[in-house]
Write a protein that holds these residues in place. Structure first.
Motif, mmCIF file in Angstrom:
data_model
loop_
_atom_site.group_PDB
_atom_site.id
_atom_site.type_symbol
_atom_site.label_atom_id
_atom_site.label_comp_id
_atom_site.label_asym_id
_atom_site.label_seq_id
_atom_site.Cartn_x
_atom_site.Cartn_y
_atom_site.Cartn_z
ATOM 1 N N ALA A 104 0.825 -1.210 0.000
ATOM 2 C CA ALA A 104 0.000 0.000 0.000
ATOM 3 C C ALA A 104 0.860 1.261 0.000
ATOM 4 C CB ALA A 104 -0.940 -0.001 1.191
ATOM 5 N N ALA A 105 1.931 1.283 0.817
ATOM 6 C CA ALA A 105 2.775 2.477 0.904
ATOM 7 C C ALA A 105 3.446 2.778 -0.430
ATOM 8 C CB ALA A 105 3.832 2.286 1.992
ATOM 9 N N VAL A 106 3.950 1.743 -1.098
ATOM 10 C CA VAL A 106 4.616 1.950 -2.387
ATOM 11 C C VAL A 106 3.592 2.311 -3.461
ATOM 12 C CG1 VAL A 106 6.044 0.846 -4.160
ATOM 13 C CG2 VAL A 106 6.466 0.359 -1.740
ATOM 14 N N PHE A 107 2.470 1.626 -3.470
ATOM 15 C CA PHE A 107 1.412 1.864 -4.459
ATOM 16 C C PHE A 107 0.935 3.307 -4.416
ATOM 17 C CE2 PHE A 107 -3.152 2.011 -5.446
ATOM 18 C CZ PHE A 107 -3.201 1.413 -6.695
ATOM 19 N N TRP A 108 0.594 3.810 -3.218
ATOM 20 C CA TRP A 108 0.053 5.156 -3.113
ATOM 21 C C TRP A 108 1.126 6.232 -3.284
ATOM 22 C CZ3 TRP A 108 -4.600 6.407 -4.078
ATOM 23 C CH2 TRP A 108 -5.644 5.524 -3.809
ATOM 24 N N VAL B 261 8.994 14.838 -4.614
ATOM 25 C CA VAL B 261 10.289 14.252 -4.260
ATOM 26 C C VAL B 261 10.134 13.249 -3.123
ATOM 27 C CG1 VAL B 261 12.518 14.765 -3.178
ATOM 28 C CG2 VAL B 261 11.748 16.111 -5.131
ATOM 29 N N LEU B 262 9.389 13.619 -2.091
ATOM 30 C CA LEU B 262 9.186 12.697 -0.975
ATOM 31 C C LEU B 262 8.460 11.431 -1.427
ATOM 32 C CD1 LEU B 262 8.232 15.057 1.990
ATOM 33 C CD2 LEU B 262 10.330 13.737 1.711
ATOM 34 N N ALA B 263 7.431 11.589 -2.244
ATOM 35 C CA ALA B 263 6.696 10.422 -2.728
ATOM 36 C C ALA B 263 7.602 9.515 -3.544
ATOM 37 C CB ALA B 263 5.487 10.865 -3.551
ATOM 38 N N GLY B 264 8.400 10.106 -4.429
ATOM 39 C CA GLY B 264 9.325 9.312 -5.232
ATOM 40 C C GLY B 264 10.380 8.621 -4.389
ATOM 41 N N TRP B 265 10.848 9.331 -3.353
ATOM 42 C CA TRP B 265 11.855 8.739 -2.481
ATOM 43 C C TRP B 265 11.271 7.572 -1.689
ATOM 44 C CZ3 TRP B 265 16.786 9.483 -3.111
ATOM 45 C CH2 TRP B 265 17.692 9.065 -2.138
ATOM 46 N N TYR B 266 10.009 7.683 -1.274
ATOM 47 C CA TYR B 266 9.368 6.580 -0.556
ATOM 48 C C TYR B 266 9.201 5.368 -1.470
ATOM 49 C CZ TYR B 266 8.246 10.019 3.074
ATOM 50 O OH TYR B 266 8.324 10.981 4.049
ATOM 51 N N VAL B 267 8.841 5.607 -2.728
ATOM 52 C CA VAL B 267 8.758 4.495 -3.673
ATOM 53 C C VAL B 267 10.102 3.782 -3.770
ATOM 54 C CG1 VAL B 267 8.452 3.878 -6.100
ATOM 55 C CG2 VAL B 267 6.881 5.490 -5.034
#
Length: 450
Positions: free
Chosen positions: A316-320, A368-374
């Protein structure tokens, strides 16, 4: 969760890196934009470019300082929370971090003083050169840090001796399979973050009636940079996705929430990935689109999460996170093209555009944060893909100790972030006259109706 020291240590490191990455994401792009302002001022003789430089170099100095200080905490945590990482992979991590200090940080530190305080003390050419070297230093810093991070994602050029990583080829280590894509992707992300910050702050100034004669020029510079960088980011992201599919298929499966290996995979716009049931609930899909995007073939095969039992990341974390990154990136592309077209030939920006840019001032941070979490969550459960597991290198601290320091870090970072944004707001709302600008903004109607 509060009883798991490894999970707490992961969250603590995530909090640290989330705070730290905000500032290099601005300073890398802003250094090159300052170089452009300085060069335009020297080449054209127009005072507005010198004023733009003098204004934005203050923000650069503040951002650079925040990035340096928060980066020290990152290195410190390798020893406190992750000693096993340095014990087993320090032969790679140590030299790469050292190269970053010697070739990048020293370069930045050596010429930063001239850049900040030497405009009236050295020749214009020397000052331009100092600005160039600081910009090169920020990019070199990204080069070495991303080389290490990319090696952790796609390790190469090494062998294991008694569980310890030994380097066989520094060329293969540095230029590992994912490094070129990650470097370009991050640099373009920094340019986009900087572009929307510059355009957004300029929009704040125009809407507040404190802009000077150069505010429109600076705003359009940010829009043009974003209009060029956004489509390049789409192209680079596609190449990066192909590389990730080859080397980290479990991450791609989590990004798309694909459970079973199949062909003609649909792209899921929204869904709720259910890891217990191994399925997606409330899914809205576009048929064949995921296969087409990931493999460039509508019937291309995508491996599913069920092929990686116990070795795939939290879905879920990676998907979103991936969808947040895509959504913000698409919005950046549309707004930058709209703004570049709307302000062509010196036209004043419409109130609606100024409002949109004001709201998107920090959109680059979100992307940037979303991409880094992915990237980082998508590597779990590995700290070095296929070589070292996160659980095997974490320090054996009591959970209460890690939780207490985590709370302290988060509280401090929230206060510092609020202070940073407050300082930006203070600078954004300074009247043009107090910044040495000679006349009011020539586009007073741009604020009407905003």
């Amino acid at each position: 969760m509060l009883d798991d020291p490894v999970l707490l240590a992961r969250i603590q490191f995530a909090a640290n890196i989330s705070f730290h990455i905000l500032f290099p994401a601005i300073s890398m792009g802003l250094a090159w934009m300052l170089l452009y302002f300085r060069w335009r001022g020297l080449r054209s003789g127009q005072r507005v470019w010198d004023q733009a430089y003098a204004y934005w170099v203050k923000i650069f100095a503040l951002t650079f300082a925040m990035g340096v200080v928060s980066g020290i905490t990152m290195s410190f945590q390798f020893g406190t929370n992750w000693p096993g990482f340095m014990e087993k992979a320090g032969n790679v991590a140590g030299p790469l971090l050292g190269y970053e200090v010697l070739s990048a940080f020293f370069l930045e530190a050596s010429f930063l003083g001239i850049m900040l305080f030497g405009r009236d003390r050295v020749s214009p050419r020397m000052h331009l050169t100092a600005t160039l070297l600081v910009a090169v230093g920020t990019t070199l810093s990204a080069f070495w840090i991303l080389s290490l991070n990319s090696w952790m994602q796609t390790p190469a050029g090494y062998r294991l001796e008694n569980g310890v990583v030994m380097v066989e080829s520094w060329r293969a280590v540095i230029f590992n399979p994912s490094f070129p894509y990650r470097l370009v992707h991050m640099l373009l992300a920094s340019f986009l973050t900087c572009a929307f910050l510059v355009a957004g702050v300029s929009a704040w100034r125009l809407r507040s009636g404190v802009g000077g004669p150069g505010t429109i020029k600076v705003l359009r510079t940010g829009l043009l940079l974003a209009a060029v960088a956004a489509p390049l980011q789409v192209f680079t992201g596609d190449l990066h996705g192909l590389n990730t599919l080859e080397h980290q298929p479990a991450k791609v499966a989590a990004m798309e929430a694909v459970w079973e290996t199949q062909r003609g995979v649909p792209f899921t716009l929204v869904a709720w990935p259910d890891e217990e049931a191994r399925r997606n609930r409330l899914a809205v899909e576009i048929p064949y689109a995921a296969s087409l995007i990931l493999t460039h073939d509508a019937q291309g095969e995508v491996r599913g999460l069920n092929e990686f039992p116990g070795e795939h990341p939290p879905v879920a974390a990676v998907f979103w996170s991936f969808r947040v990154m895509l959504g913000i990136g698409t919005l950046m592309l549309l707004v930058s093209w709209w703004g570049a077209w709307q302000t062509r030939a010196g036209r004043a920006p419409a109130p609606a555009l100024l409002l949109a840019l004001s709201w998107m001032t920090f959109s680059g941070w979100v992307a940037v944060l979303a991409g880094w979490y992915v990237s980082e969550i998508g590597r779990q459960p590995w700290i070095v893909q296929g070589v070292l597991r996160v659980a095997d290198v974490a320090a054996d601290h009591p959970p209460a100790t890690v939780a207490t320091t985590l709370f302290g870090y988060v509280l401090l970072y929230l206060l510092l972030l609020a202070a940073y944004i407050g300082a930006l707001r203070h600078l954004a709302l300074k009247p043009a006259a107090s910044l040495g600008e000679r006349s009011p903004d020539p586009y007073p109607n741009a604020m009407s109706g905003a």
